[in-house]
Design a protein around this motif. Structure first.
Motif, PDB file in Angstrom:
ATOM      1  N   MET A 104      36.333  41.357  41.933  1.00  0.00           N
ATOM      2  CA  MET A 104      37.891  41.474  41.307  1.00  0.00           C
ATOM      3  C   MET A 104      38.084  40.337  40.594  1.00  0.00           C
ATOM      4  O   MET A 104      38.838  40.403  39.684  1.00  0.00           O
ATOM      5  N   ARG A 105      37.902  39.126  41.017  1.00  0.00           N
ATOM      6  CA  ARG A 105      38.300  37.855  40.357  1.00  0.00           C
ATOM      7  C   ARG A 105      37.613  37.792  39.066  1.00  0.00           C
ATOM      8  O   ARG A 105      38.004  37.469  38.068  1.00  0.00           O
ATOM      9  N   THR A 107      36.325  40.505  37.376  1.00  0.00           N
ATOM     10  CA  THR A 107      37.098  41.601  36.504  1.00  0.00           C
ATOM     11  C   THR A 107      38.212  40.765  35.803  1.00  0.00           C
ATOM     12  O   THR A 107      38.646  41.176  34.616  1.00  0.00           O
ATOM     13  N   ASN A 108      39.079  40.319  36.707  1.00  0.00           N
ATOM     14  CA  ASN A 108      40.497  39.616  35.933  1.00  0.00           C
ATOM     15  C   ASN A 108      40.061  38.561  34.941  1.00  0.00           C
ATOM     16  O   ASN A 108      40.950  38.709  34.114  1.00  0.00           O
ATOM     17  N   THR A 111      38.934  40.495  31.945  1.00  0.00           N
ATOM     18  CA  THR A 111      40.102  41.236  31.229  1.00  0.00           C
ATOM     19  C   THR A 111      40.949  40.402  30.482  1.00  0.00           C
ATOM     20  O   THR A 111      41.405  40.812  29.503  1.00  0.00           O
ATOM     21  N   HIS A 129      48.014  46.529  37.049  1.00  0.00           N
ATOM     22  CA  HIS A 129      46.937  45.597  36.711  1.00  0.00           C
ATOM     23  C   HIS A 129      45.976  45.432  37.966  1.00  0.00           C
ATOM     24  O   HIS A 129      44.472  45.414  37.708  1.00  0.00           O
ATOM     25  N   LYS A 132      43.823  48.664  38.549  1.00  0.00           N
ATOM     26  CA  LYS A 132      42.725  48.747  37.068  1.00  0.00           C
ATOM     27  C   LYS A 132      41.789  47.814  37.622  1.00  0.00           C
ATOM     28  O   LYS A 132      40.589  48.118  37.556  1.00  0.00           O
ATOM     29  N   SER A 133      41.927  46.782  38.284  1.00  0.00           N
ATOM     30  CA  SER A 133      40.960  45.713  38.327  1.00  0.00           C
ATOM     31  C   SER A 133      40.142  46.352  39.798  1.00  0.00           C
ATOM     32  O   SER A 133      38.936  46.347  39.864  1.00  0.00           O
ATOM     33  N   TYR A 136      37.834  49.133  38.370  1.00  0.00           N
ATOM     34  CA  TYR A 136      36.740  48.649  37.617  1.00  0.00           C
ATOM     35  C   TYR A 136      35.678  48.113  38.509  1.00  0.00           C
ATOM     36  O   TYR A 136      34.433  48.267  38.455  1.00  0.00           O
ATOM     37  N   THR A 137      36.337  47.476  39.709  1.00  0.00           N
ATOM     38  CA  THR A 137      35.486  46.809  40.487  1.00  0.00           C
ATOM     39  C   THR A 137      34.529  47.808  41.201  1.00  0.00           C
ATOM     40  O   THR A 137      33.147  47.724  41.254  1.00  0.00           O
TER      41      THR A 137
END
Length: 281
Positions: A104-105, A107-108, A111, A129, A132-133, A136-137
């Protein structure tokens, strides 16, 4: 400054300008940092899962050797074999938790880089947000799991099906030949989904697919070339000893992060060239 009149040269100039203006090098370093911390909890989770299911670790390592440097594969193999030798549900849960947190980190971070490439501001709505993260994770983990299945479990299941369920042998052979293209397609859609998910509104397909395809092709080519360089030319282990494998891993992660970000920058460059061609300001 006057841009080159040739469309290709103008695109190359804009890509270089974007790399410098958007601090792609710094963003790539941050992304590589989180990818590094993502790898080890994920390896703990996978190795614990492999130990509980008694899957074939050697097959996974053989598949990874096709596009990763040998030093990187050796690190992966060390963790898989060490943790998989003593599997436990507690270790599995530990790896699962951090296998979500660090992706997740990452991905952020990616992004934000994608939004910068598309000249977008901060995300609209913190809750949206985060959702969404998280989404996608999950997609990223599923993609990795599918790829591992294609590379390892697929062969064993096919052989079992041929011997016990009379599956035609030509289908098993076809699957063995198509597993790499299918894995590439899975990676393409995972990256495409990320570029699309980073937007505030739906983007036309033509604003996403060129950078996605270029990033995936460049990552495969760069990984193969770097693996060849490390295995046949550089010999980091001779120069740096045991820390050489870590250096190889960090360089490979940094290059991978740069390629992923530059895929979005390519899309932004193409959009700028289209506006120039229409005379938009």
């Amino acid at each position: 400054m006057v841009l080159p009149k040739n469309r290709l040269l103008r695109g190359i100039y804009l890509m270089i300008q974007r790399y410098l203006r958007h601090n792609v090098g710094i963003q790539s370093a941050a992304l590589a940092f989180y990818l590094l911390f993502m790898i080890f909890p994920f390896l703990i989770f996978i190795s614990a899962l492999l130990g509980l299911l008694q899957l074939d670790v050697a097959a996974i390592l053989d598949a990874l050797e096709d596009f990763m440097p040998t030093e990187v594969v050796s690190i992966v193999g060390m963790y898989l074999n060490y943790v998989g030798a003593d599997p436990s549900p507690q270790l599995l849960l530990f790896g699962l938790f951090f296998s979500f947190y660090f992706p997740m980190r990452a991905t952020n971070t990616l992004t934000r880089a994608v939004r910068t490439a598309y000249h977008l501001g901060p995300p609209r709505g913190a809750v949206r947000h985060v959702l969404k993260s998280l989404l996608y994770t999950v997609v990223l983990i599923v993609t990795i799991a599918v790829t591992l299945t294609l590379m390892t479990v697929g062969d064993r299941l096919l052989l079992y099906a041929v011997d016990n369920f009379h599956l035609p042998a030509f289908l098993a052979e076809l699957w063995a030949r198509l597993r790499f293209p299918v894995s590439a397609v899975a990676g393409y859609f995972a990256l495409f989904f990320l570029y699309a998910l980073a937007q505030d509104s739906r983007q036309p397909w033509r604003n996403i697919w060129p950078g996605t395809l270029a990033a995936l092709a460049a990552w495969l080519a760069l990984s193969w070339l770097y693996a060849y360089y490390v295995d046949n030319i550089a010999h980091y282990s001779l120069l740096y000893g045991s820390i050489g494998a870590v250096i190889v891993l960090l360089i490979w992660l940094y290059m991978s992060a740069t390629v992923l970000i530059m895929g979005a920058e390519l899309n932004g460059t193409i959009m700028s060239l289209r506006k120039d061609g229409r005379g938009d300001v």
